[in-house]
Write a protein that holds these residues in place. Sequence first.
Motif, PDB file in Angstrom:
ATOM      1  N   LEU B 160       0.838  -1.194   0.000  1.00  0.00           N
ATOM      2  CA  LEU B 160       0.000   0.000   0.000  1.00  0.00           C
ATOM      3  C   LEU B 160       0.875   1.247   0.000  1.00  0.00           C
ATOM      4  CD1 LEU B 160      -2.903   1.065   0.348  1.00  0.00           C
ATOM      5  CD2 LEU B 160      -2.504   1.073   2.793  1.00  0.00           C
ATOM      6  N   LYS B 161       1.906   1.235   0.838  1.00  0.00           N
ATOM      7  CA  LYS B 161       2.808   2.374   0.956  1.00  0.00           C
ATOM      8  C   LYS B 161       3.467   2.630  -0.392  1.00  0.00           C
ATOM      9  CE  LYS B 161       5.976   4.068   4.432  1.00  0.00           C
ATOM     10  NZ  LYS B 161       6.400   3.903   5.822  1.00  0.00           N
ATOM     11  N   HIS B 162       3.843   1.551  -1.046  1.00  0.00           N
ATOM     12  CA  HIS B 162       4.534   1.642  -2.319  1.00  0.00           C
ATOM     13  C   HIS B 162       3.641   2.233  -3.402  1.00  0.00           C
ATOM     14  CE1 HIS B 162       6.639  -0.150  -5.896  1.00  0.00           C
ATOM     15  NE2 HIS B 162       7.574   0.519  -5.292  1.00  0.00           N
ATOM     16  N   PHE B 163       2.344   1.927  -3.321  1.00  0.00           N
ATOM     17  CA  PHE B 163       1.436   2.368  -4.374  1.00  0.00           C
ATOM     18  C   PHE B 163       0.612   3.595  -3.984  1.00  0.00           C
ATOM     19  CE2 PHE B 163       2.453  -1.733  -6.057  1.00  0.00           C
ATOM     20  CZ  PHE B 163       2.450  -1.513  -7.420  1.00  0.00           C
ATOM     21  N   ALA B 164       0.968   4.184  -2.824  1.00  0.00           N
ATOM     22  CA  ALA B 164       0.175   5.317  -2.352  1.00  0.00           C
ATOM     23  C   ALA B 164       0.090   6.421  -3.404  1.00  0.00           C
ATOM     24  CB  ALA B 164       0.763   5.881  -1.059  1.00  0.00           C
ATOM     25  N   GLU B 165       1.152   6.586  -4.195  1.00  0.00           N
ATOM     26  CA  GLU B 165       1.178   7.658  -5.195  1.00  0.00           C
ATOM     27  C   GLU B 165       0.100   7.470  -6.266  1.00  0.00           C
ATOM     28  OE1 GLU B 165       2.245  10.454  -5.600  1.00  0.00           O
ATOM     29  OE2 GLU B 165       4.081  10.732  -4.489  1.00  0.00           O
ATOM     30  N   ILE B 166      -0.119   6.219  -6.678  1.00  0.00           N
ATOM     31  CA  ILE B 166      -1.046   6.045  -7.801  1.00  0.00           C
ATOM     32  C   ILE B 166      -2.495   5.849  -7.367  1.00  0.00           C
ATOM     33  CG2 ILE B 166       0.753   5.037  -9.280  1.00  0.00           C
ATOM     34  CD1 ILE B 166      -1.597   2.554  -8.837  1.00  0.00           C
ATOM     35  N   ALA B 167      -2.700   5.314  -6.153  1.00  0.00           N
ATOM     36  CA  ALA B 167      -4.079   5.049  -5.742  1.00  0.00           C
ATOM     37  C   ALA B 167      -4.723   6.350  -5.296  1.00  0.00           C
ATOM     38  CB  ALA B 167      -4.120   4.029  -4.619  1.00  0.00           C
ATOM     39  N   GLN B 168      -5.824   6.707  -5.924  1.00  0.00           N
ATOM     40  CA  GLN B 168      -6.458   7.975  -5.596  1.00  0.00           C
ATOM     41  C   GLN B 168      -7.156   7.898  -4.238  1.00  0.00           C
ATOM     42  OE1 GLN B 168      -9.408   9.090  -8.415  1.00  0.00           O
ATOM     43  NE2 GLN B 168      -9.358  11.227  -7.811  1.00  0.00           N
ATOM     44  N   TYR B 169      -7.845   6.826  -4.014  1.00  0.00           N
ATOM     45  CA  TYR B 169      -8.536   6.636  -2.743  1.00  0.00           C
ATOM     46  C   TYR B 169      -7.942   5.417  -2.056  1.00  0.00           C
ATOM     47  CZ  TYR B 169     -11.788   9.780  -4.975  1.00  0.00           C
ATOM     48  OH  TYR B 169     -12.342  10.846  -5.617  1.00  0.00           O
ATOM     49  N   LEU B 170      -7.616   5.563  -0.780  1.00  0.00           N
ATOM     50  CA  LEU B 170      -6.917   4.472  -0.099  1.00  0.00           C
ATOM     51  C   LEU B 170      -7.846   3.684   0.803  1.00  0.00           C
ATOM     52  CD1 LEU B 170      -3.643   6.336   0.698  1.00  0.00           C
ATOM     53  CD2 LEU B 170      -3.855   4.208  -0.577  1.00  0.00           C
TER      54      LEU B 170
END
Lengths: 452, 452
Positions: B160-170
């Motif tokens: 999740l941390k790694h993809f935080a940039e691309i995911a608009q809503y977490l």
Amino acid sequence: MSLSMTENEITLAIIQALKEGKRKQFQDILEELHPYDIARQYEHLPNKHKNKFLVFLTIEQLTDLIQELETEDQLEVIQKMGIEKSSKVLDMMENDDLASLLTDLDPEQIEELLGEMKQEESAVVQNMMTYPPETAGRVMNNRYVWIPKYYTIREAIAKLKHFAEIAQYLNYLYVIDDEKKLVGVISYKDLLLGSIDDRIEDVMFNRVVKADVLTDQEEVAKLISRYNFVSLPIVQEDDTLVGVVTVDDVIDIFIQEANEDIEKLSASGKSIDFKTNPFVAAYRRLPWLILLLFIGLVSGSIISNFEDTLQSVVALAFFMPLIAGMTGNTGTQSLAVVVRGLVSEDLEFKQVLKLIVRELWVGIIIGITCSILIAIIAFVWRGSFPLGLVVGSSLLLTLIIGTLAGTIIPLVLYKFKIDPAVASGPLITTINDILSLLIYFGIATAFISKLT
Amino acid sequence: MSLSMTENEITLAIIQALKEGKRKQFQDILEELHPYDIARQYEHLPNKHKNKFLVFLTIEQLTDLIQELETEDQLEVIQKMGIEKSSKVLDMMENDDLASLLTDLDPEQIEELLGEMKQEESAVVQNMMTYPPETAGRVMNNRYVWIPKYYTIREAIAKLKHFAEIAQYLNYLYVIDDEKKLVGVISYKDLLLGSIDDRIEDVMFNRVVKADVLTDQEEVAKLISRYNFVSLPIVQEDDTLVGVVTVDDVIDIFIQEANEDIEKLSASGKSIDFKTNPFVAAYRRLPWLILLLFIGLVSGSIISNFEDTLQSVVALAFFMPLIAGMTGNTGTQSLAVVVRGLVSEDLEFKQVLKLIVRELWVGIIIGITCSILIAIIAFVWRGSFPLGLVVGSSLLLTLIIGTLAGTIIPLVLYKFKIDPAVASGPLITTINDILSLLIYFGIATAFISKLT
């Protein structure tokens, strides 16, 4: 529970569990259902099982359930739960849902319900009810997390974890100073990507997009959708943070506003849905119809003023519905374009002028097309060239005027802060009906010697 | 940058920085602006500064900017950026925004733009374009995070941390099995509250609410708003996860669908906004108007069939606009109630029957009220009791029939999967116009001996 169970199979399994009094089995079924699904199950359940269903639910589930129901069912559930459970449920309910439940009740019922609640909870809701309807203060909620600006990211994450249960959306934390004033915002993404000992005030975003408690709900919805936010902080005059409006409310607001526009454009009366009883629906629709009846009488008296013209050329009556109908329709078309355009754009003066000139051209183009067509048809049908000319030239004029009326009137209303959609029923229809008949019979009377 | 700067002051500061060629100063100003604000600044900037503005932006900022602009401005920016930058920007753009940009272009331009992109990115978008317009496949995006079901919570958080940039809503992570099939979902909240070594498949939610790629976008929007989700997973026929639809798209979908309803109810033609040029706007509005013109001719020919009746009692013409107008209006009212009701509810047969009976009662109530009123007025005005009776009884009948037509016709269309809002312009208006004139002149002709 099997994943492939249909809704009906779930209902049967629930009834089975209720009949046999097996709460564990009942809870196993419910575990995989969303609040919306649980509410649907409750609604479809035969009445005799409803009490047991409520008894088997936990306080959390009851709260979720009640938030998904319509007012009528909400009151039924509150009554069935009894004082003790319902006071707990009301305390746990989201403020905005509770406020919207209370909006539909009479003062006595409100007092009774609030009396059952913890004082701090009921005070919050009572405070919300003091804001005017359809403002930010009325739709906001307190499912957000705030942190003081002197926190480190580590402390912020700890607090976030602690409040994860109550915050509906975890995308941003709002940062406040010692006086509870909103001074910044930090996204959860930034918390994840920042280093653990950074101070919040050094990494936060300072320029916070926010709205005042008295802002119109439609403005709030526009802000959230423009910025693609999931929530927008709501502040008092002195910048104190008092709540957030969340994106799920925005969807409801847009649907509500669109319905209001359609209600007004079709003059169909306020808030009639599939469940409204016929007397209430008729009562809400009648004012517009009676108004239209009197407008119809004005048209009738205009026609009666031209009784002699009509008596000598009865064929003029054949084209009356056509001319009035077309004028009304082009006016409604323009009105719809203006009303819906204003939903997503804020108009500046230069654009207003451009729009009016555009619609003038639209009126001229459709006027010329339709009037040539009708002139030919009238000539061929009735074999009278003057009649064709009278009908054609009347339609040209009325279409241009109808188009402009449908554009300018809502813009003027908007300028004076009156909802332009209101214009439809009374104003546009009256003006276009009366103008079109005056023009038509005026031109016909002028050429009466050629027509007979 | 000072926080209290107004939008105009920011514009001036930006122009200053551009003129002096100070990129650092320019970036300091932009740092506190949201993409929406940057786009507004770009739109309002004098043309001569626009090139420099674009040169000073980073690729990320250019991508944000372009996603906030309208198609026309998007194309302008793409052209100004030059091939090298624009290919990078297109690669970074969100799939759904890119697909919606491409929808408005002609095939040559699409090929040129896709040619500039990385093959894997353009393949994704080209695949999206194969789904029909207004389906889930067309509006979905890939800004979500998926994890294999054998992950532990620790591994999930790391990803999740790694993809935080691309995911608009977490808010949720989607869980897939070895074949990329969607098998579960876990909320970020549950990750925070779970223990770090739990396996995802043991703590995830198994019953995933999802939609097929071919689902109508309105259905997807309904699901998201009912469940208060921020995103809904979209799967192919075999349950493979291919994307998500997010709540910001839902808002756009609801606005678009409401606009379509209003366009159809007001017969105002497709997609006319404040910027449409007059010829296009007239062209889109004309078909309805010409159709209405011919409908008007049908009314005219009905009236001409009763020429003798009209010739002997010209006063009948005075009430013609009133009766036709009222019938049309009550029909539109019912239509609006049905069309908007169907937005939020799915009708079952039992409810349909109930609704029709309800509207029958509404028609009877408003029919009786209005017809008594008009009978009295007609009698007082024209001094003829039979005329009052003819006008009153005609209005009673036409209002009941008009109300029922406005209810039943859209329901029948809905049943046959035709959008009920289409019914307004042609169907309801024709049928109500023709029926009301037939009834009115029919009754008048029957009582002609009493009227003269």
